[in-house]
Design an enzyme around this catalytic site. Structure first.
Site, PDB file in Angstrom:
ATOM      1  N   ARG A 184      34.933  41.815  41.113  1.00  0.00           N
ATOM      2  CA  ARG A 184      33.774  41.547  41.860  1.00  0.00           C
ATOM      3  C   ARG A 184      32.747  40.960  41.537  1.00  0.00           C
ATOM      4  O   ARG A 184      31.619  40.549  41.253  1.00  0.00           O
ATOM      5  CB  ARG A 184      33.081  43.370  41.871  1.00  0.00           C
ATOM      6  CG  ARG A 184      34.125  44.109  42.822  1.00  0.00           C
ATOM      7  CD  ARG A 184      34.073  45.213  42.736  1.00  0.00           C
ATOM      8  NE  ARG A 184      31.864  45.665  42.802  1.00  0.00           N
ATOM      9  CZ  ARG A 184      31.875  46.183  41.876  1.00  0.00           C
ATOM     10  NH1 ARG A 184      32.575  47.126  41.166  1.00  0.00           N
ATOM     11  NH2 ARG A 184      30.366  46.698  41.970  1.00  0.00           N
ATOM     12  N   LYS A 185      33.349  40.481  39.780  1.00  0.00           N
ATOM     13  CA  LYS A 185      32.298  39.112  39.320  1.00  0.00           C
ATOM     14  C   LYS A 185      32.179  38.043  39.793  1.00  0.00           C
ATOM     15  O   LYS A 185      32.739  36.998  38.929  1.00  0.00           O
ATOM     16  CB  LYS A 185      32.678  38.947  37.218  1.00  0.00           C
ATOM     17  CG  LYS A 185      32.833  40.639  37.225  1.00  0.00           C
ATOM     18  CD  LYS A 185      33.195  40.067  35.669  1.00  0.00           C
ATOM     19  CE  LYS A 185      32.976  42.179  34.797  1.00  0.00           C
ATOM     20  NZ  LYS A 185      33.690  41.802  33.386  1.00  0.00           N
ATOM     21  N   THR A 186      31.491  38.144  41.068  1.00  0.00           N
ATOM     22  CA  THR A 186      31.088  36.524  41.887  1.00  0.00           C
ATOM     23  C   THR A 186      30.105  36.665  41.629  1.00  0.00           C
ATOM     24  O   THR A 186      29.059  37.050  41.222  1.00  0.00           O
ATOM     25  CB  THR A 186      31.884  37.043  43.303  1.00  0.00           C
ATOM     26  OG1 THR A 186      30.665  37.930  43.535  1.00  0.00           O
ATOM     27  CG2 THR A 186      33.095  37.206  43.000  1.00  0.00           C
ATOM     28  N   THR A 210      35.828  33.093  39.325  1.00  0.00           N
ATOM     29  CA  THR A 210      35.023  33.092  39.834  1.00  0.00           C
ATOM     30  C   THR A 210      33.567  32.310  39.872  1.00  0.00           C
ATOM     31  O   THR A 210      32.324  32.147  39.668  1.00  0.00           O
ATOM     32  CB  THR A 210      34.745  33.802  41.106  1.00  0.00           C
ATOM     33  OG1 THR A 210      34.796  35.440  40.315  1.00  0.00           O
ATOM     34  CG2 THR A 210      35.601  34.334  41.806  1.00  0.00           C
TER      35      THR A 210
END
Lengths: 268, 268, 268, 268, 268, 268
Positions: free
Chosen positions: E124-126, E255
């Site tokens: 979720r580190k986008t 990402t």
């Protein structure tokens, strides 16, 4: 209603991505002050700009208040950076709306010199994006908002009538219109006014008539049916139209051509 | 740029939830036609309204074209229902923008009678939500847009200078400003203009000066530094200001107080 | 009006970030078909879902059409991937709106058995986000939309009257309301209906009365003033209320409790 | 999550441009109170409406609480004008969501009479714009949300299988699906359930089967593979389906056909 | 899904109010061409930019295609003005997404050298605003998207377990989680992996372990429970982690730290 | 400026419809802490995420501050549920922006070793949706933002010059450009730099030249005209370009290829 999204749009278009000079330290108080006489409007919208930025703000006068130069209309207090970020947009919206209110009051006053029952109304000729604010400003100036949207009152136009005749056109619209909604019929000949009324119009719009023709149309109308004059009526024409006994005089120029009221924003 | 979201906002505020009368069958052609002379602007925005509704639309003249009454400015063709749904909003935006362009050309013409190099510029005193359209309209009328947002040119104000002095205030702003961005310094005394220029201003804003004082400030400036006059200059004052040799005359009234240009929309 | 933004919201909430299975090659045709009898509504909205996705779509029947099971209501043709992407949302909106229209027609039919002039109306008790679509569905079912927003008709409530009395409360509202807008007065005693009418109500809302009490209130009203019954009226109560001579019967359940009409979407 | 933009959309569609009667002075307290028994849901959304308007609001009960008539569910305190502006929308969203939760609990209770392990689940047949709120309401009623979006679980449909066979279709989907995502396979014959399971389905959807056929399909499944029954199951059918040993029973009617729970909003 | 609103936001932030130079006459064709080898991704998003502007556009390769320098990835044809208006934004989104895909393929290739079953997953580190596009790019590069949102798989964290113990924490989450949703349990000691599996985890996340410790945790897991390694794993570490037998290796850097793939846009 | 709408978009894409685990009771304090040295940026944006959720937040350091591992950069306090809801997005935006700032400072430091007057500038090669945040991050790292949008400075490209020649192309652009806006001319041969300057360029962009060729172009320029080097310049090339005497070195990689700065978010 004025939404946060709209305020956001206004601020974004003014500020752009980044305002280098606006890293002012400390707190400040700003006062929105007219530099000429006029009618207060748009102050809630100006306040909403500061609220979006987290600035404390107090509106000092009611919408419709007659302002003298130097009267504080709104006071904003908070971080200097945020007060200054909102300043330009807040002034712009108040100046525009107060201009509409001031122009409306002039028209109302001119009309009431002649007939104190006649209503001065706005139209749908408003500035895109500002319908609600301009309509409130018309009301602040003592005018009648007229319908706010196409959905607010139904208009039977000449092309409907040409096709179906007065009775049938109005009957058909009536069937498809809520009981909650008035029906207005547009006529271009004074003689048609009474026919429209008889066919069931709540309001008859007499379009593009001179005062004499208008008066003939108005006089023929039965009680309880309102008459509206519209179409190319300038501020100077208002008294002559008011003298006809018409119930409503509509002016697009209240909203599309009123000059802004000049305000300054004084900080410190 | 004018986005679909903005057009959507305009239509929604005009139409409301439901327009009963607008179930007109068939196809129609509508022509946007001025009823008085003026300068074309806002036609792309009017076209975007019809495009949003899926109506074919052709703009007939370039932005800035001098229109005569009756010249078709835009033609829209499609289902009658959709053409009529867009009509009011399209007219409103074209009328507003063309009013700004027309007022701008009047100012430009008045100035160029005296000095054909001087620029007439708009300000940030625009109608909320219409910054881009009004700036394009100013350009259409032959004016200069001035900076489009706070981020477009940096302004050094009197309070910065009071605190730090000319040299230090300008130096500090320079450090924090991109090479791509000009720096303008605001002065309130003609004698300060040259100091601002020497300290590195690209443009000097001479605020609220009468023409005589302005002229003193302008004459003192070195080559390559532009002088802008601003603050309470009316349309009538333009020639006197133009005669001072100033490079730019800015007028808030171009955008906030220009009357709309009257258009009619003829269908069938 | 239904905007692109709203359709976008619907699709986004259904699809999420990424739909792995939806990389179906080729073209397809989908047919929206009811599996039970009912009244067509929401088809324009369903069509707008496909249009947003660039799919060709044809609505096959008019809003308000009585559908038999298997009748195609809408046909969508295009890339299989896009047709399938819109399917669920399109079905959901059509099923919901058609459910409202079907329920409305049942109420209208029940009422017209007794009195073929009485109107069955919706209320503001609509599903958040679907006001316009539900109001159109009420109209499709033969009902009356009632006011679309708070701004559409002004309601004088018991607390206004308690404070100021009938005459003064209505007079005050009248002054602040446009000529284009009707005024409705809410009463809770049959005996107050006539007082409201005399004070100038266009419509009198008789709230929470049983049919006998309602009838007393209605009978006392002068011609030209409409009577509306509202408050806790179920589908089963409709005939008894219709028999009172009231002009409008309002039912929140048309919009907030109508079961969906079952549709299937057949591709290939 | 419920965003400010969504709340804004709800308020705008209810209020329109201007609400003349809503200039009520003073402060007030409003209580949202059910008039019939039911399950609380949508109270956070109702609270968000008041928060958007700057009104203090306290939710009184947890989502899923069994409400008795007269229990206060939410209390809002603030300027009367703002409380009243939010009232209608807040009631509408709470009534809708609580209706979904109440219907869900009825289904859950009916199922658990027969088998207290079976899950009652919603579907993607939700009201456009309310996916999140309805899914939370299903959970509040003791139901299972099922996947929230198309992206939440991957469904292998009959057309995939027809083309590639069970093994190949599931394998291909598996390759393209994250390890974080379950794969459900839809079958229309009980005999296909076990083939789907063997090919690697996490869940098998037995579509449109009667209870007897469903039971045959369920019994054949190995441990660890879930069975879902879906397709045209009414509230009355729930016990018979629950008796089959199926793991999940899905009902579109939980969200698309639940009648609203009746609330009143009491001020003063 | 990528919405028109998002594309509008991208264009607006790049263009600002007005682009003076962009009144280029005539038609043009533009080709998006990589100048270095890499993996195609983001081309649909780039195409959507041109589509928003009404430009014809054809994507030339599939997402995930290995591009050689000079291969045309996308061709846009239309009015030069519109093609140029979209160019910068289209290139930026394709370059970013293709950079993510290229980095992902490098990681996948490095891992598959050691173990061709292991999955390389995003996190979720986008980049805010680009979740969907980056997740698709990870998939294009042969990676696993991992859960797309918080709602996509439920994570039981150490603080839940500290409070309630493994069994009770997982049981509680299971009750509140849909059957459609997997449950992953995060452990920080290899010895806890098996306890998490026994308590019912679908996936066990072994956080911040070195390869040796990870291997101990993985080996202890029963069949059918997946093991994910995460936390501070660099590109260089991938082979060592792949050699542990873990099922999934997650890398935030896919990402948040992938350099853009260089594209040029050639017109004429 | 960063708007609430943008923050809403970020949160929505991360959270999805419903986050089951996030019903954490109680209050918490979270600290955003770098785990490696770097330059602080994006902290205002991270703070805005928490503010949207109603969490108290204090930024601990100025943008551009050189952070050591473990230095708290931001502290958020409030209901645990809301703090955790914002955590991921806040970290992501700060990590991205701080990565840009850190990379920028490296480039600036490398350049200033050679020439402490040269400016390191960003380009329009930014991540879609993050223009403003990345430009602020470039400034935080000591870089020059370059123009923020297409409207911020006007670029005369080779195709304009090919068509009209230097003098005529620049003259035409000048006429259509505001006095507030600089004009930059792009040249591809060192010998053209001086011609561009003589024709009136404020800035000359020397595109894709090696340091030796660049130096020849720069030396020929008169005082007061800035020289910018751009096109394929890597971090390693910076010193060699800085040694040429050029005024500005632009690097797309500052924004499109900077790795994120690693932060952790510590609660409790």
């Amino acid at each position: 209603m004025l939404t946060d999204s709209t305020v956001e749009t206004w601020l974004r278009e003014d500020i752009g991505h980044r305002d280098v000079t606006n890293s002012v330290p400390g707190e400040t108080t700003g006062r929105l002050v007219p530099t000429e006489p006029g009618v207060a409007a748009g102050l809630d919208a100006a306040a909403a700009v500061f609220e979006y930025l987290g600035v404390d703000v107090q509106v000092q006068v009611e919408e419709g208040h007659q302002l003298d130069p130097g009267d504080p209309a709104l006071v904003a207090e908070g971080p200097a950076q945020d007060v200054l970020r909102g300043e330009r947009v807040a002034v712009n919206v108040a100046a525009h709306a107060s201009g509409v209110a001031t122009r409306t009051r002039e028209a109302v006053d001119a009309a009431h010199e002649v007939d104190d029952e006649v209503r001065i109304a706005g139209t749908r000729k408003t500035t895109p994006g500002l319908r609600g604010i301009e309509k409130r400003a018309v009301a602040a100036g003592g005018g009648d908002t007229h319908r706010l949207t196409l959905s607010g009152m139904v208009m039977v136009k000449d092309n409907h009538i040409a096709e179906l005749g007065f009775d049938r056109a109005i009957e058909r619209i009536r069937e498809r219109t809520s009981f909650a909604t008035k029906v207005e019929v547009e006529v271009e000949e004074p003689g048609d006014a009474v026919r429209a009324a008889e066919a069931g119009a709540d309001v008859v719009l007499l379009d593009n008539l001179d005062p004499a023709a208008l008066e003939r149309g108005v006089e023929a109308l039965p009680d309880g049916v309102l008459a509206e004059a519209s179409g190319g009526i300038s501020m100077d024409d208002v008294p002559a139209y008011a003298a006809t006994g018409v119930d409503i005089i509509s002016l697009g120029s209240l909203t599309h051509s009123a000059p802004a009221l000049d305000y300054s924003f004084r900080t410190g």
